[in-house]
Write a protein that holds these residues in place. Structure first.
Motif, mmCIF file in Angstrom:
data_model
loop_
_atom_site.group_PDB
_atom_site.id
_atom_site.type_symbol
_atom_site.label_atom_id
_atom_site.label_comp_id
_atom_site.label_asym_id
_atom_site.label_seq_id
_atom_site.Cartn_x
_atom_site.Cartn_y
_atom_site.Cartn_z
ATOM 1 N N ILE A 150 -1.901 2.036 8.476
ATOM 2 C CA ILE A 150 -2.298 2.694 7.226
ATOM 3 C C ILE A 150 -3.003 4.012 7.493
ATOM 4 C CG2 ILE A 150 -3.802 2.488 5.198
ATOM 5 C CD1 ILE A 150 -3.255 -0.506 5.240
ATOM 6 N N GLU A 151 -4.031 3.968 8.347
ATOM 7 C CA GLU A 151 -4.832 5.168 8.613
ATOM 8 C C GLU A 151 -4.028 6.291 9.248
ATOM 9 O OE1 GLU A 151 -9.512 4.661 9.152
ATOM 10 O OE2 GLU A 151 -8.363 3.971 10.871
ATOM 11 N N ASN A 152 -3.106 5.947 10.098
ATOM 12 C CA ASN A 152 -2.345 6.970 10.810
ATOM 13 C C ASN A 152 -1.001 7.250 10.149
ATOM 14 O OD1 ASN A 152 -4.486 6.893 12.552
ATOM 15 N ND2 ASN A 152 -3.388 5.956 14.244
ATOM 16 N N ASP A 153 -0.117 6.262 10.154
ATOM 17 C CA ASP A 153 1.265 6.526 9.775
ATOM 18 C C ASP A 153 1.497 6.624 8.269
ATOM 19 O OD1 ASP A 153 1.591 6.516 12.446
ATOM 20 O OD2 ASP A 153 2.801 4.712 12.571
ATOM 21 N N LEU A 154 0.843 5.778 7.491
ATOM 22 C CA LEU A 154 1.014 5.876 6.039
ATOM 23 C C LEU A 154 0.317 7.125 5.505
ATOM 24 C CD1 LEU A 154 2.131 4.624 3.451
ATOM 25 C CD2 LEU A 154 0.025 3.281 3.258
ATOM 26 N N ALA A 155 -0.896 7.382 5.966
ATOM 27 C CA ALA A 155 -1.646 8.550 5.491
ATOM 28 C C ALA A 155 -0.974 9.863 5.882
ATOM 29 C CB ALA A 155 -3.072 8.507 6.036
ATOM 30 N N SER A 156 -0.302 9.873 7.013
ATOM 31 C CA SER A 156 0.324 11.120 7.484
ATOM 32 C C SER A 156 1.698 11.364 6.872
ATOM 33 C CB SER A 156 0.463 11.089 9.008
ATOM 34 O OG SER A 156 1.413 10.110 9.404
ATOM 35 N N GLY A 157 2.244 10.365 6.171
ATOM 36 C CA GLY A 157 3.556 10.529 5.576
ATOM 37 C C GLY A 157 4.700 10.020 6.434
ATOM 38 N N LYS A 158 4.388 9.450 7.583
ATOM 39 C CA LYS A 158 5.439 8.879 8.430
ATOM 40 C C LYS A 158 6.065 7.668 7.752
ATOM 41 C CE LYS A 158 6.203 7.137 13.136
ATOM 42 N NZ LYS A 158 5.568 6.854 14.449
ATOM 43 N N VAL A 177 -9.173 5.859 3.840
ATOM 44 C CA VAL A 177 -8.357 7.073 3.769
ATOM 45 C C VAL A 177 -8.726 7.833 2.490
ATOM 46 C CG1 VAL A 177 -6.020 7.995 3.537
ATOM 47 C CG2 VAL A 177 -6.455 6.061 5.082
ATOM 48 N N LYS A 178 -9.208 9.057 2.639
ATOM 49 C CA LYS A 178 -9.645 9.843 1.479
ATOM 50 C C LYS A 178 -8.526 10.706 0.917
ATOM 51 C CE LYS A 178 -13.666 8.056 2.002
ATOM 52 N NZ LYS A 178 -14.046 6.940 1.101
ATOM 53 N N SER A 179 -7.606 11.113 1.772
ATOM 54 C CA SER A 179 -6.498 11.946 1.306
ATOM 55 C C SER A 179 -5.261 11.663 2.156
ATOM 56 C CB SER A 179 -6.864 13.428 1.384
ATOM 57 O OG SER A 179 -5.798 14.237 0.936
ATOM 58 N N PRO A 180 -4.158 11.278 1.499
ATOM 59 C CA PRO A 180 -3.998 11.064 0.055
ATOM 60 C C PRO A 180 -4.673 9.771 -0.400
ATOM 61 C CG PRO A 180 -2.040 10.345 1.211
ATOM 62 C CD PRO A 180 -2.933 10.953 2.254
ATOM 63 N N VAL A 213 0.866 -1.193 0.000
ATOM 64 C CA VAL A 213 0.000 0.000 0.000
ATOM 65 C C VAL A 213 0.898 1.236 0.000
ATOM 66 C CG1 VAL A 213 -1.957 1.147 1.093
ATOM 67 C CG2 VAL A 213 -1.610 -1.310 1.434
ATOM 68 N N PHE A 214 0.568 2.210 -0.843
ATOM 69 C CA PHE A 214 1.369 3.439 -0.895
ATOM 70 C C PHE A 214 0.503 4.586 -1.405
ATOM 71 C CE2 PHE A 214 2.155 0.777 -4.630
ATOM 72 C CZ PHE A 214 1.748 1.611 -5.673
ATOM 73 N N PRO A 215 0.865 5.817 -1.105
ATOM 74 C CA PRO A 215 0.071 6.969 -1.549
ATOM 75 C C PRO A 215 0.312 7.294 -3.022
ATOM 76 C CG PRO A 215 1.935 7.694 -0.238
ATOM 77 C CD PRO A 215 1.943 6.207 -0.183
ATOM 78 N N GLN A 216 -0.746 7.705 -3.667
ATOM 79 C CA GLN A 216 -0.644 8.123 -5.066
ATOM 80 C C GLN A 216 0.132 9.441 -5.149
ATOM 81 O OE1 GLN A 216 -4.369 9.203 -7.032
ATOM 82 N NE2 GLN A 216 -3.772 7.965 -8.792
ATOM 83 N N GLY A 217 0.871 9.606 -6.260
ATOM 84 C CA GLY A 217 1.567 10.858 -6.505
ATOM 85 C C GLY A 217 2.872 11.027 -5.768
ATOM 86 N N LYS A 218 3.423 9.933 -5.249
ATOM 87 C CA LYS A 218 4.687 10.012 -4.511
ATOM 88 C C LYS A 218 5.802 9.231 -5.209
ATOM 89 C CE LYS A 218 2.914 12.333 -1.029
ATOM 90 N NZ LYS A 218 3.343 13.715 -0.668
ATOM 91 N N GLY A 219 5.654 9.031 -6.517
ATOM 92 C CA GLY A 219 6.697 8.366 -7.282
ATOM 93 C C GLY A 219 6.538 6.866 -7.443
ATOM 94 N N LEU A 220 5.444 6.306 -6.938
ATOM 95 C CA LEU A 220 5.247 4.855 -7.029
ATOM 96 C C LEU A 220 4.036 4.473 -7.873
ATOM 97 C CD1 LEU A 220 5.891 3.851 -3.291
ATOM 98 C CD2 LEU A 220 7.536 3.933 -5.170
ATOM 99 N N ASP A 221 3.444 5.441 -8.573
ATOM 100 C CA ASP A 221 2.183 5.182 -9.269
ATOM 101 C C ASP A 221 2.289 4.086 -10.328
ATOM 102 O OD1 ASP A 221 1.529 7.299 -7.706
ATOM 103 O OD2 ASP A 221 0.593 8.496 -9.275
ATOM 104 N N ASN A 222 3.479 3.861 -10.886
ATOM 105 C CA ASN A 222 3.645 2.848 -11.929
ATOM 106 C C ASN A 222 3.922 1.458 -11.373
ATOM 107 O OD1 ASN A 222 3.268 4.677 -14.075
ATOM 108 N ND2 ASN A 222 5.425 5.293 -14.023
#
Length: 288
Positions: A199-207, A225-228, A131-140
């Motif tokens: 996921i909800e806390n640390d991944l979503a917050s960028g930690k 998680v709605k954003s990101p 699992v990773f946030p969109q738009g952080k260089g991993l979209d592909n």
């Protein structure tokens, strides 16, 4: 001992012991075949704070499937709750005080092959996911192979969350990425802790830059998680690392008739079960 030379008293004692053993075996076999008393409720062992699987509000996958079973049986569903940490089975399915009945009769989710219970046929097959946030260089990244082909300079700076003693640790170690791991304790004694916090806390917050968790946890909390926006990539097992597992239900050993009834419920309600799973974003592994 020379049986021919044994005294008549010794022979009588041996025969008595042997007869008692046979009687005990016969009693156990009869007890297993004796129909259980009529059920007045479907009594489910659950974790009270373990979404997407179960919670006290009845919002989990296993809660929804239990309700389907209860409706099929014409019985109310009642829960006996205990945190799913160490000794969960001992404190729920196997827990019995003198002169009292067991508090619950079924665990709605155990891995196929789990030896602490009598395991039913599987009812879903899932896998760990990245699992990773969109738009952080991993979209592909669409697979584990894509992830491993990332620029070593990128991989070398990643913070990858995972639960200790999980296949994710073995996979990162296999690919010389274990130093990028940020481990979390799956057996956290805090009753307010739940598996989706990573996921909800640390991944979503960028930690964290990414997380590798069991697929149902990944899919469910990524949707919350709605954003990101979080992307979920199911991972395939590979030599030395098993990511995918079949999930079943568990009952007590010796309750053959009840196990057969549960398996009948799984089979007859399979369309209902398959309709529930996508609502939770659960990545499923094709049977082939």
């Amino acid at each position: 001992m020379d049986h021919a030379a044994a005294s008549p008293a010794a022979r009588r004692c041996t025969r008595a012991v042997f007869a008692a053993a046979l009687a005990a075996l016969a009693w156990n076999a009869a007890a297993q075949d004796t129909p259980p008393p009529p059920r007045t409720a479907l009594r489910v062992c659950q974790d009270p704070n373990n979404l997407p699987f179960s919670n006290v509000k009845g919002e989990g996958i296993e809660n929804k499937i239990a309700e389907v079973f209860g409706k099929s049986m014409g019985l109310p569903v009642v829960y006996y709750s205990f945190p799913q940490r160490l000794a969960f089975i001992r404190n729920t399915l196997r827990f019995k005080l003198p002169d009292q009945d067991y508090p619950c009769d079924i665990v709605m989710g155990v891995p196929a092959g789990y030896d602490q219970v009598s395991v039913t046929k599987p009812y879903y097959h899932s896998t760990y996911a990245l699992v990773f946030p969109q738009g952080k260089g991993l979209d592909n990244v669409k697979s584990s192979e894509d992830f491993l082909k990332l620029d070593p300079a990128v991989l070398g700076k990643m913070r990858i969350g995972l639960y200790d003693a999980s296949p994710a640790s073995a996979w990162l170690n296999k690919h010389q990425l274990l130093e990028r791991a940020v481990p979390y304790k799956i057996m956290n004694p805090d009753p307010d802790q739940y598996p989706g916090q990573i996921i909800e806390n640390d991944l979503a917050s960028g930690k964290l830059d990414a997380a590798i968790v069991w697929g149902p946890i990944a899919g469910y909390f990524a949707k919350r998680v709605k954003s990101p926006q979080l992307l979920v990539v199911p991972l395939k097992s590979e030599p030395g690392v098993q990511f995918d597992y079949q999930m079943a239900m568990g009952v007590r050993y010796g309750e053959r008739a009840w196990k057969q009834q549960v398996e009948g419920l799984i089979e007859s309600n399979r369309p209902h079960i398959q309709a529930i799973l996508p609502d939770y974003g659960l990545p499923q592994v094709d049977a082939s």
